[in-house]
Design a protein around this motif. Structure first.
Motif, PDB file in Angstrom:
ATOM      1  N   THR A  49       0.839  -1.209   0.000  1.00 60.87           N
ATOM      2  CA  THR A  49       0.000   0.000   0.000  1.00 60.87           C
ATOM      3  C   THR A  49       0.869   1.252   0.000  1.00 60.87           C
ATOM      4  N   ASP A  63      -0.949   4.399  -1.961  1.00 61.60           N
ATOM      5  CA  ASP A  63      -2.378   4.365  -1.627  1.00 61.60           C
ATOM      6  C   ASP A  63      -2.640   4.657  -0.154  1.00 61.60           C
ATOM      7  N   GLY A  64      -1.578   4.787   0.622  1.00 57.65           N
ATOM      8  CA  GLY A  64      -1.709   5.082   2.037  1.00 57.65           C
ATOM      9  C   GLY A  64      -0.348   5.013   2.694  1.00 57.65           C
ATOM     10  N   TRP A  90      -5.010   6.005   5.210  1.00 58.89           N
ATOM     11  CA  TRP A  90      -5.231   5.078   4.103  1.00 58.89           C
ATOM     12  C   TRP A  90      -6.560   5.385   3.430  1.00 58.89           C
ATOM     13  N   GLN A  91      -6.894   4.544   2.478  1.00 55.75           N
ATOM     14  CA  GLN A  91      -8.080   4.736   1.652  1.00 55.75           C
ATOM     15  C   GLN A  91      -8.092   6.161   1.101  1.00 55.75           C
ATOM     16  N   GLN A 125      -8.605   8.956  -1.167  1.00 54.01           N
ATOM     17  CA  GLN A 125      -9.460   9.264  -2.314  1.00 54.01           C
ATOM     18  C   GLN A 125      -8.812  10.447  -3.039  1.00 54.01           C
ATOM     19  N   ALA A 166      -8.952  11.156   3.073  1.00 51.62           N
ATOM     20  CA  ALA A 166      -8.481   9.836   3.475  1.00 51.62           C
ATOM     21  C   ALA A 166      -9.006   9.533   4.873  1.00 51.62           C
ATOM     22  N   GLU A 167      -8.822   8.300   5.269  1.00 49.30           N
ATOM     23  CA  GLU A 167      -9.194   7.861   6.610  1.00 49.30           C
ATOM     24  C   GLU A 167      -7.930   7.756   7.461  1.00 49.30           C
TER      25      GLU A 167
END
Length: 183
Positions: free
Chosen positions: A64, A69-70, A91-92, A94, A100-101
């Protein structure tokens, strides 16, 4: 423009903590965190049962980070940087929404010492000023009062309460969402 390439890996420091890259040597401590009932109490994910699961998780996190992506940091004490005491990650991501989270866990021996607050402040600063995100969200179990306090103290705002939005362990669970905008 978002900056999601994390090479070389960015280490972050606070007064007491080092946020560093996760390594396979962290597997035993990570296994403890991901299998401990108290640590996992408010996380709707099955506890780790084997070291192989944890090693696979470390490998997926490395991928990742490599793909941008994170990012996921091992939390260690500056006085003992080799020993993982927790983790924090963004992560996650967008990319189209610049959102992101963020999430974290900490070894119970360090609860109540404001270490997660210290790590969160540094990770949020990185997310907004280095990655250049516009907003972050944290999704927590509404029963996790300690995590809600940490987020509110870090100027996250409670934005949503989702009733029975997650099915885990044979029951439906609620989720609270806290968000913070870049300044």
């Amino acid at each position: 423009m978002l900056q999601t390439m994390f090479q070389p890996f960015p280490e972050l420091m606070t007064d007491r903590l080092l946020l560093r890259q996760l390594h396979t040597t962290d597997a035993p401590e990570l296994f403890f965190l991901r299998s401990n009932q108290e640590v996992m109490k408010y996380i709707s994910r099955a506890p780790a049962k084997t070291m192989e699961e944890v090693n696979a998780f470390i490998k997926s996190i490395s991928e990742t980070v490599r793909k941008g992506d994170g990012i996921f940091w091992a939390i260690a004490l500056r006085t003992n940087p080799a020993v993982l005491i927790g983790n924090i990650g963004v992560w996650q991501i967008q990319k189209e929404n610049r959102r992101a989270e963020i999430g974290y866990v900490l070894h119970p021996n360090f609860w109540g010492q404001k270490m997660i607050s210290e790590a969160l402040k540094k990770a949020v600063d990185f997310a907004f000023n280095k990655i250049r995100l516009h907003s972050l969200e944290a999704r927590i179990d509404p029963l996790n009062v300690a995590s809600a306090k940490v987020l509110l103290a870090a100027n996250f705002k409670k934005e949503g309460y989702f009733k029975e939005d997650t099915f885990f362990n044979g029951q439906y669970l609620d989720t609270e969402v806290y968000s913070k905008l870049a300044k």
